[in-house]
Design a protein around this motif. Structure first.
Motif, PDB file in Angstrom:
ATOM      1  N   GLY A 272      44.240  80.129  25.915  1.00 40.38           N
ATOM      2  CA  GLY A 272      42.795  80.035  25.780  1.00 40.38           C
ATOM      3  C   GLY A 272      42.093  79.948  27.124  1.00 40.38           C
ATOM      4  N   PRO A 273      40.750  79.877  27.117  1.00 45.02           N
ATOM      5  CA  PRO A 273      39.972  79.861  28.364  1.00 45.02           C
ATOM      6  C   PRO A 273      40.155  78.566  29.136  1.00 45.02           C
ATOM      7  N   ILE A 274      39.747  78.591  30.390  1.00 43.21           N
ATOM      8  CA  ILE A 274      39.763  77.395  31.240  1.00 43.21           C
ATOM      9  C   ILE A 274      38.339  76.876  31.361  1.00 43.21           C
ATOM     10  N   LEU A 275      38.123  75.620  30.947  1.00 45.93           N
ATOM     11  CA  LEU A 275      36.791  75.023  31.011  1.00 45.93           C
ATOM     12  C   LEU A 275      36.628  74.194  32.282  1.00 45.93           C
ATOM     13  N   THR A 276      35.462  74.307  32.893  1.00 46.17           N
ATOM     14  CA  THR A 276      35.116  73.427  34.000  1.00 46.17           C
ATOM     15  C   THR A 276      34.577  72.114  33.433  1.00 46.17           C
ATOM     16  N   GLU A 277      34.422  71.134  34.308  1.00 46.14           N
ATOM     17  CA  GLU A 277      33.864  69.854  33.856  1.00 46.14           C
ATOM     18  C   GLU A 277      32.469  70.050  33.275  1.00 46.14           C
ATOM     19  N   ASN A 278      31.678  70.926  33.888  1.00 46.95           N
ATOM     20  CA  ASN A 278      30.326  71.176  33.399  1.00 46.95           C
ATOM     21  C   ASN A 278      30.352  71.885  32.041  1.00 46.95           C
TER      22      ASN A 278
END
Length: 350
Positions: free
Chosen positions: A124-130
């Protein structure tokens, strides 16, 4: 609260469900007569649908005419395809459509005539903290909208998000929405964190996830205070004693499924073990745990006892094995299987 802590039967309520799938997928199911690793094989039997545990729960709710909305994090071109596939099933959806990097993942399900399905999952995708902050703010608005009597947090996390962050968010939702029933079907670090703080939650997991969470807690030293015995083997007696302890810590119910060997339920009125005769055939068990969860939840919301709910959950899980498409079970199959389910009280033995 609609939970009856003095007895086994629940108060019926007007039900509306929100299912949360943080890491949804496009499920591509390919069927072959047989599968031979290392050889070129072709099939004309291909099915695509919007996938993920929460989507499977939503399908079963829809089959039972239970109002349900699915939500989750979608991103990229595959996110658009995912949204289109969900719309074609007439599922009510409120996606968080991210402008971030990556793509909604694809999961490939290989079914064949001789045994259960094989599943190939992308991360799956990589999420940033934001990304995570904005997504959870969106989810919190949905949970606090007052529209939903039940919120189901289901499945895995995208890359970049810690299990503890997700667990803390779930507990925050539970604390902010006391009248909402919170049901969790998660694993790994998220489950381990919640098991140590289960107050107000319905927790449904499979035996492998329960074992993994136990091992994580053990490795972290979280069991040193005596909440769980370090030396107890991960068998039926362990599941019973540990689940009852979590129940005493405030969980509304704890359900542990054992696949073809049935399911265990600890609830304020006691503990139950359910099973059914072996199935004559299994096309695919993918989504059976999600179908179990939907059946269990719907039964309780309709005023059923925990015994009723366990029967319907087991029957829905079994019915799901008779189709290659997760969640698309037949109600007549559920009724047939329900008549064969056996339940026994195991509060004091296993």
């Amino acid at each position: 609260s609609t939970q009856s802590h003095g007895g086994d039967r629940q108060e019926a309520l007007i039900m509306r469900v929100l299912t949360v799938t943080c890491n949804p997928s496009i499920d591509r199911t390919l069927h072959f007569p047989s599968i031979q690793i290392g050889k070129v094989q072709r099939t004309s039997i291909v099915h695509m649908q919007a996938g993920g545990k929460g989507l499977n729960v939503a399908r079963v709710c829809q089959i039972y005419d239970c109002p349900v909305t699915a939500t989750g994090y979608v991103v990229g071109k595959m996110g658009l395809v995912f949204d289109d596939l969900a719309s074609k099933e007439f599922l009510s959806c409120e996606w968080y459509s991210s402008q971030g990097a990556g793509d909604t993942r694809i999961s490939t399900l290989l079914t064949h005539d001789s045994s259960d399905a094989t599943v190939l999952n992308e991360a799956g995708p990589i999420l940033t903290e934001n990304d995570w902050i904005e997504y959870t703010a969106f989810l919190l608005r949905l949970v606090q909208s007052g529209k939903y009597t039940h919120v189901c947090f289901c499945g895995s996390l995208p890359q970049g998000v810690s299990g503890e962050s997700y667990a803390r968010f779930i507990l925050h939702c539970a604390s902010m929405s006391a009248k909402t029933q919170i049901i969790v079907d998660v694993s790994g670090e998220t489950l381990a964190y919640l098991l140590m703080r289960p107050a107000g939650l319905h927790i449904k997991v499979n035996h492998e996830e329960f074992t993994e969470a136990y091992c994580l807690l053990k490795a972290q030293g979280s069991l040193a205070a005596g909440l769980l015995p370090r030396s107890t083997p991960l068998n039926g007696e362990y599941v019973r004693s540990a689940s009852l302890e979590f129940l005493h810590q405030g969980a509304r119910s704890i359900v542990v499924t054992f696949g073809k060997d049935g399911a265990f339920c600890a609830h304020p009125g006691g503990a139950l073990l359910g099973g059914m005769p072996p199935l004559p055939k299994v096309i695919s068990s993918v989504g059976s745990g999600d179908s179990f969860l939907a059946g269990y939840m719907i039964s309780l919301a309709n005023g059923g006892s925990f015994r009723d709910a366990l029967i319907q959950g087991i029957a829905c899980g079994a019915s799901n094995t008779q189709t290659s498409v997760p969640g698309l079970l037949l109600k007549e199959d559920v009724e047939s299987f329900a008549s064969t389910v056996f339940i026994r009280d195991v509060q004091h033995e296993f």
